[in-house]
Design a protein around this motif. Structure first.
Motif, PDB file in Angstrom:
ATOM      1  N   THR A  88     -15.590  11.377  71.362  1.00  0.00           N
ATOM      2  CA  THR A  88     -15.889   9.956  71.574  1.00  0.00           C
ATOM      3  C   THR A  88     -16.734   9.681  72.813  1.00  0.00           C
ATOM      4  O   THR A  88     -17.376   8.642  72.899  1.00  0.00           O
ATOM      5  N   ASP A 143      -9.286   5.480  75.206  1.00  0.00           N
ATOM      6  CA  ASP A 143      -9.636   4.091  74.890  1.00  0.00           C
ATOM      7  C   ASP A 143      -8.451   3.153  75.136  1.00  0.00           C
ATOM      8  O   ASP A 143      -8.599   2.093  75.749  1.00  0.00           O
ATOM      9  N   GLY A 180     -16.600   1.822  77.221  1.00  0.00           N
ATOM     10  CA  GLY A 180     -16.156   1.229  75.967  1.00  0.00           C
ATOM     11  C   GLY A 180     -14.775   1.680  75.555  1.00  0.00           C
ATOM     12  O   GLY A 180     -14.229   2.658  76.070  1.00  0.00           O
ATOM     13  N   SER A 233     -15.559   8.894  75.604  1.00  0.00           N
ATOM     14  CA  SER A 233     -14.900   7.811  76.341  1.00  0.00           C
ATOM     15  C   SER A 233     -14.691   8.151  77.812  1.00  0.00           C
ATOM     16  O   SER A 233     -14.486   7.256  78.631  1.00  0.00           O
ATOM     17  N   GLY A 292     -14.419  -2.591  68.708  1.00  0.00           N
ATOM     18  CA  GLY A 292     -14.857  -1.916  69.931  1.00  0.00           C
ATOM     19  C   GLY A 292     -15.501  -2.906  70.876  1.00  0.00           C
ATOM     20  O   GLY A 292     -16.108  -3.892  70.449  1.00  0.00           O
ATOM     21  N   HIS A 341     -12.102   8.796  62.370  1.00  0.00           N
ATOM     22  CA  HIS A 341     -13.363   8.093  62.638  1.00  0.00           C
ATOM     23  C   HIS A 341     -14.589   8.956  62.321  1.00  0.00           C
ATOM     24  O   HIS A 341     -15.513   8.534  61.628  1.00  0.00           O
ATOM     25  N   HIS A 377     -21.281   2.557  62.936  1.00  0.00           N
ATOM     26  CA  HIS A 377     -19.985   2.368  63.599  1.00  0.00           C
ATOM     27  C   HIS A 377     -19.271   1.089  63.147  1.00  0.00           C
ATOM     28  O   HIS A 377     -18.078   1.134  62.828  1.00  0.00           O
ATOM     29  N   LYS A 412     -10.362  -3.386  63.473  1.00  0.00           N
ATOM     30  CA  LYS A 412     -10.614  -2.321  64.446  1.00  0.00           C
ATOM     31  C   LYS A 412     -11.886  -2.728  65.174  1.00  0.00           C
ATOM     32  O   LYS A 412     -12.956  -2.832  64.569  1.00  0.00           O
ATOM     33  N   HIS A 453     -15.665   1.282  61.308  1.00  0.00           N
ATOM     34  CA  HIS A 453     -14.475   0.658  61.883  1.00  0.00           C
ATOM     35  C   HIS A 453     -13.675  -0.093  60.820  1.00  0.00           C
ATOM     36  O   HIS A 453     -12.441  -0.143  60.882  1.00  0.00           O
ATOM     37  N   VAL A 485     -12.190   1.284  71.712  1.00  0.00           N
ATOM     38  CA  VAL A 485     -11.989   0.714  70.382  1.00  0.00           C
ATOM     39  C   VAL A 485     -10.498   0.650  70.091  1.00  0.00           C
ATOM     40  O   VAL A 485      -9.786   1.640  70.248  1.00  0.00           O
TER      41      VAL A 485
END
Length: 381
Positions: free
Chosen positions: A135, A95, A142, A137, A155, A274, A260, A153, A264, A144
Motif C-alpha cells: 500500500t 491506515d 492517505g 502507507s 480513502g 484490494h 481505485h 470503503k 473500493h 482507506v
C-alpha cells in the motif's frame, strides 16, 4: 517528503529513541497476530521497554480495516492519554492507525472524516513498521477505511496523517505468502498506473521513473514468490511500494484515479483483497479506455515497460501491452482473472458504479460515468 525512513536489516535498534521524541505513552497496533509468530512483536516490545516507555495494545485490525477498529483506537488514545502510535503490520494496520491518530484529536465520531468530510487539522504522531510491500502507507498521507454498516470503503489524504518515522526492513516481509506478495505487486502496479496513464503533459523524467518502478515489480515479484527470503527481491519491492504512492510521481498532474474508486466498491461489499480486485479490473479498464486519443500512452507503456517492438503500429502495441499486463497478473502472479471466480455478481453493479463516480463523472484517464463503470464491471465477469 518529511517521513524519516530507516531502511534495511536491524534498524529497529533506533525505535526506542524515535518513539521517545514524541512522548512516553505508546499505543502499539497490529493485526491478527502473525507478528507474534515471526518474533517481530517481541523485538518491538523489547525496544519500547528498553527506552522506558509505557505501552498499550490494540490488536485484531482486519484487512480492509473497519471503522470499528478506528473507534477502539481512538477510545484507548483518549482514555490512556496516548502520546504516539506505533503501527506494526500491513497497510490495513497502518491506515487504521493513522485515522486513530486523527480521531484522538477531535470530539466527533471518526467516521465523520469520511461521511461529512470533517477537516483533519491535526493528528497524534504515528510511527510505522510495515510487514508487507503493497500500500505504501508507510510514506504517504492517505488511509482507506471501510464501514460495513453503510457498505462504504473510502480513502482520504490529509497531511497530518503522514507518519513521522518508518522502519522498512525487507526481512519483515519474508513470511508474506506468495498470494499476498502477488496482491501487493498488483496494488503497487496500480498505484503507478493511476498516475502514469495520463494525457496531461508532464516531465519525461517522471514517466521514466514510473516505468523503472513497474519493470522492478515485474522482475522481482515472481522471484519473491518463489524465493520468499530473497533479500534483493524483497528490498526492491519494499522500496518500490513506498515510492509508488508517496506523491513524487505526481509532478503537476491533477487527474483523478480510476481503478481505485472502482475497486473500493468491490471491497466494501465483497471484502476481497484490494490488490486482487485491482488486478481483475485494470486490464479491462485499459481496454475500455483505449482509442485513438489515448493510444500513445499505451504505446509508450508497451515499448518501455514490456519491450514490445517499437516498429509495430501504435494500436497493435497498445493491445499487446494489455495482453502482457494480463499475463503478468493472471499467469505469472497466478491471480484469479474474473469476478465470477471470486464470487462477485452483477446484481450490485449499478449501486457500486454510482458510488464509484460519486453519482456524476469520474474524471480519470478517460472520464467515466455510471454506465461506463458498469460496462467495465461487466467485462470482468
Amino acid at each position: 517528503m518529511p517521513v524519516k525512513v530507516y531502511f534495511g536489516e536491524n534498524q529497529l535498534s533506533h525505535l526506542g529513541e524515535e518513539l521517545s521524541r514524541y512522548g512516553k505513552r505508546v499505543l502499539l497496533t497490529y493485526g491478527g497476530g502473525s507478528i507474534k509468530k515471526t518474533g517481530l512483536y517481541d523485538a518491538v516490545v523489547s525496544e519500547i521497554k528498553k527506552a522506558g516507555l509505557e505501552f498499550y495494545e490494540l490488536s485484531g485490525i482486519a484487512p480492509n480495516p473497519r471503522i470499528e477498529s478506528v473507534r477502539e483506537g481512538v477510545e484507548i488514545c483518549k482514555r490512556e492519554n496516548i502520546d504516539v502510535l506505533l503501527a506494526v503490520g500491513g497497510g490495513s494496520t497502518l491506515d487504521a492507525t493513522k485515522w486513530m491518530a486523527a480521531g484522538a484529536c477531535v470530539e466527533h465520531d471518526p467516521w465523520e472524516f469520511f461521511s461529512q468530510w470533517a477537516p483533519v487539522e491535526k493528528a497524534l504522531p504515528v510511527l510505522t513498521v510495515p510487514t508487507l510491500a503493497a500500500t505504501g502507507s508507510e510514506m504517504d498521507a492517505g488511509g482507506v477505511i471501510s464501514n460495513p454498516e453503510t457498505q462504504d470503503k473510502i480513502g482520504r489524504v490529509a497531511k497530518p496523517l503522514l507518519p513521522k518515522v518508518s522502519f522498512l526492513d525487507p526481512t519483515n516481509t519474508y513470511t508474506v505468502s506468495p498470494y499476498q506478495t502477488a496482491c501487493g505487486a498488483a496494488d503497487m502496479m496500480s498505484h503507478i498506473m493511476e498516475v502514469y496513464f495520463n494525457m496531461e503533459t508532464d516531465l519525461y523524467m517522471l514517466d521514466c521513473f514510473m516505468e523503472g518502478m513497474m519493470k522492478t515489480i515485474i522482475k522481482y515479484a515472481p522471484i519473491a514468490m518463489k524465493e520468499p527470503e530473497n533479500y534483493e527481491a524483497r528490498a526492491n519491492l519494499m522500496w518500490t511500494s513506498s515510492w509508488a504512492i508517496n506523491g513524487f510521481t505526481h509532478g503537476g498532474k491533477q487527474q483523478e484515479w480510476s481503478c481505485h474508486p472502482m475497486e473500493h466498491e468491490l471491497s466494501a461489499i465483497y471484502d476481497i483483497t484490494h490488490g486482487l480486485g485491482l488486478a481483475i479490473l485494470t486490464p479491462r479498464w485499459m481496454e475500455y479506455c483505449l482509442d485513438e486519443t489515448t493510444v500513445s500512452k499505451y504505446y509508450q507503456f508497451g515499448v518501455n515497460v514490456f519491450g514490445i517492438d517499437a516498429s509495430l503500429e501504435p494500436m497493435a502495441v497498445a493491445k499487446e501491452s494489455i495482453e502482457w499486463l494480463s499475463k503478468f497478473f493472471f499467469e505469472t502472479l497466478g491471480l484469479k482473472r474474473t469476478f465470477t471466480e471470486v464470487g462477485i455478481e452483477k446484481k450490485n453493479f449499478a449501486v457500486m458504479a454510482k458510488k464509484a463516480c460519486g453519482g456524476d463523472v469520474l474524471l480519470g484517464f478517460k472520464p467515466l460515468r455510471q454506465q461506463d463503470i458498469e460496462q467495465i464491471f461487466e467485462m470482468c465477469l
